[in-house]
Write an enzyme that holds these catalytic residues in place. Structure first.
Site, PDB file in Angstrom:
ATOM      1  N   GLU A  91       0.806  -1.216   0.000  1.00  0.00           N
ATOM      2  CA  GLU A  91       0.000   0.000   0.000  1.00  0.00           C
ATOM      3  C   GLU A  91       0.843   1.271   0.000  1.00  0.00           C
ATOM      4  OE1 GLU A  91      -3.095   0.275  -0.420  1.00  0.00           O
ATOM      5  OE2 GLU A  91      -3.988  -1.660   0.077  1.00  0.00           O
ATOM      6  N   GLU A 122       7.604 -21.509   7.976  1.00  0.00           N
ATOM      7  CA  GLU A 122       7.701 -20.646   9.153  1.00  0.00           C
ATOM      8  C   GLU A 122       8.680 -21.180  10.194  1.00  0.00           C
ATOM      9  OE1 GLU A 122       4.624 -21.373  12.613  1.00  0.00           O
ATOM     10  OE2 GLU A 122       3.559 -20.777  10.802  1.00  0.00           O
TER      11      GLU A 122
END
Length: 307
Positions: A91, A122
């Protein structure tokens, strides 16, 4: 103790994994009651973030100082936490006209992990080091490890590797006393409590991460001169809506009539910040560009040089 038993014991100790007996029969309730209960849980998150505002502000000041010297902001996380970082990074270019390489979101497992779990990603500290090495991490950069549990190896590995390169490090988690916060120079622990659905950290923890990352990126960009007051003067007009918004921003900043706004935008290649400087400073397009270059893009500082 087996590896799985050890991990289970770790999870049992985490606030974000705690079981809420009072919610054990929510599936038997009317839908409106379930919605109200979940909404009430969500309403507690902003207060948890508010408790950590001093730590967030300190991190922002440190990040902005690095970025003012050309450093990058890098988010690193797995699962929901990784997706929040990628979202915030993506963004920044349209909102603040940043280079896409200036704010980067890394998610364990790469782009595929945005929509599909990548087995074991992860759990790898080495993968985080590899991803940061590929970016050419330097001492002017900042790495923010994001993990609800605060124990995710990928996020911790990213922070630990970043420290070996002299980069600034921030650890954002949702449990107190987390390994991630301990590994980072700036630890931010937003304790949101047990989730509405046991262990579903895309809920309150995810909301907390979104709010904190909003604060970090937005206020950092304010410190870097990417706004004029609360106006997005560095917005990149890439579609009709944003072109209309650009004109509205110039109007709000200057109070100028439409014809003057159009002339200023034409003189500055559509750059909103430059157009505002043209109008308020009474200068031409090239002069506005030069003044902003001399003041590192800070519009208020550039305006003082026109009077």
């Amino acid at each position: 103790m087996t590896a799985h038993a050890e991990l289970r014991a770790q999870l049992d100790a985490l606030t974000t994994e705690a079981f809420r007996p009072d919610l054990a029969e929510i599936d038997r309730l009317p839908t409106l009651d379930i919605v109200r209960l979940m909404n009430a849980e969500d309403a507690t998150v902003p207060a948890a973030v508010a408790d950590r505002l001093p730590q967030i502000a300190a991190a922002v000041d440190a990040i902005a100082a690095r970025m003012a010297r050309g450093g990058r902001l890098v988010y690193a996380g797995a699962g929901t936490a990784g997706r929040m970082g990628v979202l915030d990074a993506s963004e920044c270019p349209p909102t603040f006209n940043t280079d896409p390489r200036q704010v980067v979101g890394l998610i364990a497992g790469g782009p595929t992990a945005m929509v599909k779990a990548v087995e074991g990603a992860e759990d790898s500290t080495a993968l985080a080091a590899d991803d940061l090495t590929a970016l050419g991490l330097t001492a002017t950069d900042t790495v923010i490890g994001v993990s609800a549990s605060g124990r995710t190896p990928y996020a911790i590995g990213a922070v630990e590797f970043a420290r070996t390169r002299g980069a600034l490090t921030v650890g954002l988690s949702c449990n107190a006393g987390s390994a991630l916060a301990a590994a980072a120079e700036h630890g931010i622990e937003v304790v949101v409590g047990p989730e509405f659905l046991t262990g579903s950290t895309r809920l309150k923890a995810g909301t907390a991460q979104k709010l904190v990352l909003n604060l970090i990126s937005t206020v950092t960009m304010i410190r870097l001169g990417k706004t004029y007051g609360n106006l997005m003067v560095d917005v990149r007009a890439t579609n009709d809506k944003l072109r209309a918004r650009s004109r509205r921003i110039v109007a709000l900043a200057t109070g100028a009539p439409d014809d003057e706004i159009e002339a200023a935008l034409a003189a500055t290649g559509g750059e909103v910040k430059n157009a505002v400087l043209v109008i308020l400073g009474g200068v031409d397009g090239p002069t506005a560009a030069a003044l902003l270059a001399d003041t590192d893009g800070h519009l208020r500082a550039a305006l003082t040089r026109t009077h």
